[in-house]
Design an enzyme around this catalytic site. Structure first.
Site, PDB file in Angstrom:
ATOM      1  N   GLY B 321       0.836  -1.203   0.000  1.00  0.00           N
ATOM      2  CA  GLY B 321       0.000   0.000   0.000  1.00  0.00           C
ATOM      3  C   GLY B 321       0.868   1.248   0.000  1.00  0.00           C
ATOM      4  N   SER B 322       0.400   2.259   0.718  1.00  0.00           N
ATOM      5  CA  SER B 322       1.084   3.553   0.686  1.00  0.00           C
ATOM      6  C   SER B 322       2.471   3.531   1.314  1.00  0.00           C
ATOM      7  CB  SER B 322       0.222   4.596   1.394  1.00  0.00           C
ATOM      8  OG  SER B 322      -1.015   4.715   0.718  1.00  0.00           O
ATOM      9  N   THR B 323       2.777   2.500   2.098  1.00  0.00           N
ATOM     10  CA  THR B 323       4.125   2.445   2.663  1.00  0.00           C
ATOM     11  C   THR B 323       5.154   2.250   1.552  1.00  0.00           C
ATOM     12  OG1 THR B 323       3.978   0.050   3.014  1.00  0.00           O
ATOM     13  CG2 THR B 323       3.338   1.453   4.853  1.00  0.00           C
ATOM     14  N   PHE B 324       4.673   1.895   0.349  1.00  0.00           N
ATOM     15  CA  PHE B 324       5.562   1.675  -0.792  1.00  0.00           C
ATOM     16  C   PHE B 324       5.907   3.007  -1.479  1.00  0.00           C
ATOM     17  CE2 PHE B 324       6.482   0.102  -5.159  1.00  0.00           C
ATOM     18  CZ  PHE B 324       7.392  -0.890  -4.841  1.00  0.00           C
ATOM     19  N   LYS B 325       5.225   4.114  -1.078  1.00  0.00           N
ATOM     20  CA  LYS B 325       5.390   5.374  -1.810  1.00  0.00           C
ATOM     21  C   LYS B 325       6.802   5.937  -1.708  1.00  0.00           C
ATOM     22  CE  LYS B 325       0.531   6.541  -1.973  1.00  0.00           C
ATOM     23  NZ  LYS B 325      -0.612   7.149  -1.267  1.00  0.00           N
TER      24      LYS B 325
END
Lengths: 382, 626
Positions: B321-325
């Site tokens: 999810g957004s932790t991959f941004k």
């Protein structure tokens, strides 16, 4: 070859069968029977894994023995060198590793598929044949000359050296012992034996230092004082003596031996089978077995004396002497009289090679008897 | 001499010699007979006594298994005494009858009996087989009293593995179990009745080191096989102690913080790679396994939908999810396709071809730069940045940060996750990569899968100055330092300093700025502040119709369709030392569920740090003497 003989002399076969010394067959069968019983006991009262397989081999051996007995003694005379050569080739094959398998720390076996043959066992009897043939042709004058001793020395030295290299010191001594017995019977002079023994005595320290392997030295030292290593090499001798001694006069009874049942005896179905017998059947059983062997030997001497040819006499006594040596070495070993080594008790121990070649030898003995009146000249001519 | 005379002479010589040889043979056989008489009659009694009393037997002494300790020396796996009844097959005349006799003294189930018979068939006759273990004192006494009537039966005392901290470290330690047929290597030690080998976790990975070497004892036994005295003894070599990087206090705290949730927490030292805590919940109690798990307990563990048998920290795979941004942003900065100050406009969606990619905020964020996009977790910004960067560069950056491959931590069962590439899709699906998938991957959805350990490693590598640190579970084995399979020094990843600094600034903003998605979960304690990134991973696909009707709220969905809540964080912000990743399965939003957990964990971690335990006073004392 049997076919060939049958073609030439068809009526002989029946007459020969009647002449078979059935007492010899009976004695051999008695020994095998004792062996099967002890192998049954060694397995804790079971036919598997030893007794059943040995019984099959005995059946095959019986056939082999009778065929060998039927073959004319003159043919054996003619084939002597051939047999010797074949056994020698097999020994070499084991040495260079052709199907040679590591068994008990030494290369001794030739895997022929249906049987694992120990060529050195076979060599014991072919050596008797070849030496008997050689001395059959020697006159009294020949016996006096050193030059005539060279050939038999060579005949003995070749297999002995091969067996030593395996390394199987016990078998080497057995081959030499057999040859010495034959040379004695053939009439080699007294002083030559004395000289040979002196030479050996002188060679012992050298051999001890350079030729014997460490484990062989251990065996001798442990023999001299078994208690010096009660958990190592001396263990077997001590355990064997305890098992034997605890048998007493009448033994503990069939299948009742405690020492072998608890696995205190190593190789109980082969090397230490006499110990088992003496533990379960006591002094009575042990003496009985010795009696059977003695009867067989004495009958062998009788056969020798009745033979009309030097070859026949030498073969008969050679066979008896060879079997005797193996019996003596095995029983003396388990009773702590001589150093421990892997030696089978003929006809009784579990193992195909030993049984089959012993029956081959017994067959030769019987052949000498059946053809005792056949005379032939120094080169086998009629 | 005539020929005839010579023949006669030869015959006479033969007869003479043959008789002599025959006499010698009879003499030698007589010697054997005499010896036999001597041994069996004259010495017979002595040997009978020896036969009954002195039998020498060689027995193996199992080595005590090494302990497993936490980083402060607190024992996590120890050995406890275990009394058991054993039976030596070759000393028992009738096994069935003996088992009947034992069954009258202590409880013996049909199952026990069948296991004993099976073991007897499998093992050599002189190896004792366990009849029952973990006996009470009363049972021991009952057997001991009757031992004289039970030849071959003995009471033995052995060690049972005990795990004092039960399930909080279950997944890390694994457990020990009986040697399976496949484990037998011919080593006699493995054939001992109660010998246990590591079946999972640290117990399995470091089994060789923990196992030690067998000793031997030579004993005299009597006719019944009872030991009379010891002759020689060669002591076993105890197994080595394994010291873990785990702090059991922190581990228990993390386990408690997850409560009944299904999820995992990983805490790393970003410089050394020490794993301070690695929790997967729910877990199992390894003591159940070491004592022998009942069939019912096993069924229960297997049937639990929350998967207590799996170590989710290393084997659970989730869309990041957004932790991959951070990966997307860093790849873009590194490629030079965007500058931190560049603004990208977010109207609530991005159109690519005839497809519309939505931001989580329907009305859009307006124009945002890198730091703002990270702070509010704007999806459109990262769609656009991912589009500019391209999948190849995105995947390469992800791999450098630890995604898509094994971290190679010293635990069994680690999984590699998935970092898709064009080539991967062509190979596995037989279809070409499409650009839309790059956009989806840019916000950590789609094919991308990662483990919590990988998330923690990514965070550590971002904040430790770009060093490719590799986490490990062990500090030392048998007193010698040990840092797992890939010991330090760790190589630098070779990333631009400016990019890494921009990342840290952006992640700090997530918790420190009021608009940040994790502002409400910030650490307020001075000097302990954390930075990080929230993530919410969709488990289901949101259809067009649903988007129009209004997306259903998580709480309205069945548990297994709810979003995963994620948070990765580090602390303290001024000099990052610890990284933490937390995944709560089907927990809902990252900011609401996962961030508070990480806040508490990182606070606790820093409080437990021995170098900071004395508080602000210690920081005044500088090496120069202040």
């Amino acid at each position: 070859m049997t076919v060939l003989i049958a073609d030439r002399e068809p009526p002989n076969i029946l007459r020969k069968l009647l002449q078979v010394p059935w007492l010899v067959v009976l004695l051999v069968a008695a020994l095998a029977g004792v062996g099967l019983a002890m192998q049954y006991s060694a397995a804790g009262g079971a036919w598997d894994p030893w007794a059943s397989r040995q019984a099959v081999r005995f059946g095959a051996g019986l056939g082999l023995m009778l065929v060998v007995a039927m073959i004319d003694i003159r043919l054996w005379f003619r084939w002597a060198y051939l047999c010797y050569g074949a056994a020698l080739v097999m020994l070499v094959a084991v040495e260079v590793g052709l199907g040679g398998r590591i068994g008990m720390g030494a290369q001794r076996w030739l895997d022929l598929g249906f049987i694992q043959l120990q060529p050195s066992e076979l060599m014991k009897f072919t050596l008797v044949l070849v030496l008997a043939r050689y001395w059959h042709g020697r006159t009294m004058e020949d016996m006096g000359r050193i030059i005539w001793l060279m050939v038999p020395l060579l005949l003995v030295a070749m297999p002995t050296a091969l067996v030593m290299k395996q390394p199987d010191l016990g078998m080497a001594l057995m081959l030499t012992g057999g040859a010495i017995g034959l040379a004695w019977i053939a009439g080699v002079r007294w002083w030559k034996f004395a000289l040979a023994f002196a030479a050996i005595a002188a060679a012992v320290p050298t051999a001890w230092e350079y030729y014997l392997r460490d484990y062989q030295r251990q065996r001798v030292l442990t023999f001299l004082d078994p208690t010096r290593d009660p958990l190592g090499a001396g263990y077997h001798i001590i355990q064997s003596k305890i098992a034997l001694g605890s048998g007493g006069v009448f033994g503990k009874g069939f299948l009742q031996g405690t020492q072998h049942a608890l696995n205190f005896l190593p190789e109980k179905q082969t090397d230490f089978i006499f110990t088992m017998l003496a533990e379960e059947f006591g002094l009575v059983g042990g003496m009985g077995l010795l009696g059977v062997y003695l009867t067989l030997f004495l009958y062998g001497y009788l056969i020798a004396f009745r033979s009309q040819t030097q070859f026949g006499r030498l073969v008969a006594i050679g066979v008896v002497w060879t079997i005797f040596l193996a019996v003596f070495v095995n029983i003396a070993m388990v009773m702590g009289l001589i150093p421990a080594k892997g030696a089978a008790l003929p006809m009784v121990s579990y193992g195909g090679s030993s049984m089959l070649v012993t029956m081959f030898g017994a067959g030769l003995l019987m052949s000498v008897w059946i053809h005792r009146d056949n005379r032939f000249g120094p080169r086998g001519e009629l | 001499m005539s020929k005839r005379q010579r023949e006669q002479e030869k015959d006479r010589l033969f007869t003479r010699r043959a008789l002599l040889l025959g006499a010698a043979q009879i003499g030698l056989i007589g010697t054997l007979a005499g010896r036999l008489y001597f041994l069996q009659v004259m010495e017979g009694e002595r040997y009978t006594m020896l036969a009954d009393d002195n039998r020498i037997s060689l027995r193996l002494l199992p080595p005590p298994r090494g302990r497993i300790l936490d980083r402060n020396g607190e024992p996590l796996a120890v050995n406890r005494l275990n009394y058991r009844v054993t039976l030596v097959a070759e000393q028992v005349r009738n096994v069935e009858a003996t088992l009947d006799a034992i069954g009258k003294l202590i409880e013996l189930t049909e199952l026990d009996r069948r296991r004993v018979m099976r073991d007897l068939r499998r093992r050599r006759g002189f190896v004792p087989v366990t009849v029952r273990e973990d006996l009470t004192w009363e049972d021991v006494a009952r057997i001991e009293v009757n031992i004289p009537d039970l030849p071959g039966v003995a009471i033995e005392v052995g060690a049972l593995r005990h795990y004092p901290h039960t399930e909080s470290v279950g997944h890390i330690l694994g457990y020990v179990g009986p040697v399976a047929e496949a484990d037998l290597t011919g080593e006699p030690l493995l054939e001992l009745p109660d010998f246990r080998i590591g079946k999972n976790g640290i117990e399995r990975i470091y089994d060789r080191e923990l196992r030690g070497a067998a000793g031997t004892v030579q004993v005299e036994v009597n006719a019944l096989g009872r030991v009379v005295r010891e002759l020689a003894r060669d002591e076993p070599t105890a197994g080595q102690d394994v010291v873990l990087t785990i702090d059991i206090g922190l581990q228990s705290f993390c386990r408690g913080r997850l409560g009944d949730e299904s999820g995992s927490i990983v805490v790393l030292d970003v410089h050394t790679g020490d794993v301070l805590s690695l929790v997967s919940a729910p877990a199992y109690d390894p003591n159940l396994f070491s004592a022998g798990l009942s069939a019912r307990d096993w069924e229960e563990l297997l049937a639990n939908p929350k998967g207590p048998l799996t170590n989710k920290a290393i084997a659970g795979m989730y869309a990041p999810g957004s932790t991959f941004k951070m990966v997307t942003a860093l790849a873009a900065l590194e490629a030079g396709v965007v500058r931190p100050s560049d603004r990208i406009s977010c109207p609530g969606y991005l159109e690519l071809g005839d497809h519309r990619f939505h931001c989580w905020k329907k009305e859009g964020h307006g124009g945002v730069n890198l730091q703002e996009a990270m702070m509010v977790s704007c999806d459109v910004y990262f769609y656009e940045v991912a589009r500019r960067t391209g999948m190849d560069r995105l995947a390469a950056m992800a791999r450098r940060l630890g995604f898509g491959d094994l971290i190679n931590i010293d635990l069994p069962g680690e999984r590699r996750g998935l970092m898709p590439t064009r080539e991967w899709k062509q190979r596995t699906r037989g279809q070409p990569w499409v650009q839309g998938e790059t956009l989806i991957a840019g916000i950590g959805q789609g094919y991308v899968l990662s483990t919590p350990l990988q998330l923690a490693v990514m965070t550590a590598r971002l904040v430790n100055g770009g060093v490719a640190v590799i986490p490990h579970m062990t500090r030392s084995i048998g007193g010698k330092p040990n840092a797992g399979r890939n010991p330090p020094p760790y190589p630098s990843m070779g990333l631009q300093r400016s990019g890494l600094e921009a990342m840290i600034r952006a992640m700090n903003a997530v918790t420190l700025e009021e608009r940040g998605t994790a502002y409400r979960a910030r650490i307020t304690e001075r000097g302990f502040e954390m930075g990080g990134k929230t993530g919410t991973a969709q488990v289901r696909r949101i259809t067009m119709q649903e988007r129009e009707r209004g997306v259903r709220r998580n709480e309205d969905l069945p548990w297994r369709f709810r979003d995963h809540a994620l948070f990765v964080g580090y602390a303290p912000v001024h000099a990052p030392r610890y990284a933490c990743a937390c995944v709560v399965e089907h927990g809902g939003g990252g900011s609401a569920v996962a961030a508070p957990i990480v806040r508490d964990v990182l606070t606790e971690t820093q409080r437990r740090d021995p170098s900071r335990r004395t508080g602000p006073v210690a920081s005044l004392v500088t090496p120069n003497g202040g």
